[in-house]
Design an enzyme around this catalytic site. Sequence first.
Site, PDB file in Angstrom:
ATOM      1  N   GLU A 322     -35.340  29.918   3.885  1.00 13.77           N
ATOM      2  CA  GLU A 322     -35.319  28.480   4.166  1.00 13.77           C
ATOM      3  C   GLU A 322     -33.996  28.102   4.836  1.00 13.77           C
ATOM      4  O   GLU A 322     -33.978  27.433   5.867  1.00 13.77           O
ATOM      5  CB  GLU A 322     -35.494  27.718   2.855  1.00 13.77           C
ATOM      6  CG  GLU A 322     -35.421  26.212   2.996  1.00 13.77           C
ATOM      7  CD  GLU A 322     -35.413  25.506   1.647  1.00 13.77           C
ATOM      8  OE1 GLU A 322     -35.692  24.293   1.626  1.00 13.77           O
ATOM      9  OE2 GLU A 322     -35.107  26.151   0.618  1.00 13.77           O
ATOM     10  N   HIS A 323     -32.887  28.509   4.228  1.00 11.45           N
ATOM     11  CA  HIS A 323     -31.548  28.263   4.774  1.00 11.45           C
ATOM     12  C   HIS A 323     -30.875  29.600   5.066  1.00 11.45           C
ATOM     13  O   HIS A 323     -30.889  30.498   4.226  1.00 11.45           O
ATOM     14  CB  HIS A 323     -30.666  27.500   3.780  1.00 11.45           C
ATOM     15  CG  HIS A 323     -31.256  26.224   3.278  1.00 11.45           C
ATOM     16  ND1 HIS A 323     -31.898  26.128   2.053  1.00 11.45           N
ATOM     17  CD2 HIS A 323     -31.302  24.980   3.829  1.00 11.45           C
ATOM     18  CE1 HIS A 323     -32.312  24.883   1.879  1.00 11.45           C
ATOM     19  NE2 HIS A 323     -31.969  24.170   2.935  1.00 11.45           N
TER      20      HIS A 323
END
Length: 427
Positions: A322-323
Site C-alpha cells: 500500500e505504502h
Amino acid sequence: MKILTGTVNELLNELKIETDTNTSIQVETEVKTIIEKVKTAGDQALFDFTSKFDGVGLTELRVPAADIQAASAKIEPAFLDALQQAKVNIESFHSKQKQHAFLDSEKDGVIRGQLIRPLETVGVYVPGGTAAYPSSVLMNVLPAKIAGVKRIVMITPPGENGINPYVLASAQLAGVDEIYQVGGAHGIAALAHGTESIPKVDKIVGPGNIYVATAKREVFGLVDIDMIAGPSEIVVLADENANPAFIAADLLSQAEHDILARAILITTSKKIAEETQNEIDKQLENLPRKAIAQKSIETRGKIIIAATTQEMFDIMNEIAPEHLEVQLENPMNYLYQIKNAGSIFLGSYASEPLGDYFAGPNHVLPTSGTAKFFSPLGVEDFTKRSAFISYTKEALAKEKDAIVLLAKKEGLDAHAKAIQIRFEEEN
C-alpha cells in the site's frame, strides 16, 4: 520483528504474503441479513441497528446544518488552518487528474468522440470507533467535487456525544451536501438501496471495518464501490545510508493503525536492520497506542536482508505494498524499478504521514497485494465515459460491406440487415 535472510524465492516463501479478504462466512451471513432488513424496513431498521450496535437512540438520521456549524465553531483555529492547507494541496494535485472529452473527425463523414460525465450522487463512509479521521473526509470528498459530482452524501456512526466535531468541520470544509449519523453494514445498505431519509447513491467510497467491507462487497453491482481495503501496510527500502530512527518511526506509523497492519523493512545492510530493530523497541515505549503497534510489529512485522538492491525491488514488487518508502541514496534513480505500489515516498524526508495528511496524493490506496492491479482513489473514480459516433450515408457506404461480413460470420443476421436496409432503395 523477525529478521529474514535467503534467496528471493526463499524470502517470499517465508514471508507468505497474506491476501486479507477482510471477510468471513459468519460476517457475510450477518451482513446479508442486515442489508435485507434495511431494504425492507428503511429508516426504522437504521434506528434499530444504531441502537443495537452503537448504543445510541436516534430520533432523526440527518445531521442538522446548525449542528454542523456549531461543531465547526468549536474547533481551534490552528486545526482549521491545517485542514485548509491540506485541502489546497489535495485539490491542486487531483485537479491535474481530470480527464477530457475528445472529438475525432479525421475521416470524411465520420465523427467519433468521448464524453466524460460525473456521477450524480456519491456516498462517503467515514469510520467512527476509537479514532476520528477528518483527513479521510478530505481524501474521499475532494476528488468527487473536482470530478463534478452534484450530490455528496456522507454517513458516519454516532457516538454517545454525537458525531466527532472534527469530522463535521472537515465535511463542511470539503463541501459535503448531506450528513447522516449512521454507520456499519446498515449504513452501506441504506446508501445502496435508499430509505425514506437517505438517498440511493451511484457509488460508495470510504474505509471501514470488516462489516463495512463485506457490505460494500455485497452491494457492488447495484452500486459501484471504490475498493475492498484490508489492514494498512508499509514497506521501507533502505541502504546503509538510511537513518534507523526515521525508518522505525515510519514503520510504527502504520503499525499503530491495527494489530493486523504490516510493517516491513527490506535492506541490504545488516547494521541498518539491527539499529532499526533497536529504534523500534525504544520508540514503542512512548507511543500512546503501544499495545496495538507492538502486537502488529511482533506478529506481522518483518525485516528482510536482501543480497542486492535489485533483490530489494524484486521482493517489494511481489508484495505490492500500500505504502512504499525508498530511503536509498538518489531515490529518484529507482522510480522506474517500482512496478507495484499504491503510494510511493522518495527520500528520507518524504515520510508516509506526509501522504496520509498533507502532500496532495490520495491516501485511499490498494492493500493486500492489490496494487498489482488497482490504483489509488482519484478523480476518474467519480466519472464515467460514453463514446459517440455519427456517420453520413456516404461514409457508411464505404464500410457497409465489411460490417455485414463481420455480422454474418457471427451469425447475427439482424445486425447485418440493419446496415443493408439503409441502401436497399438503391438496388
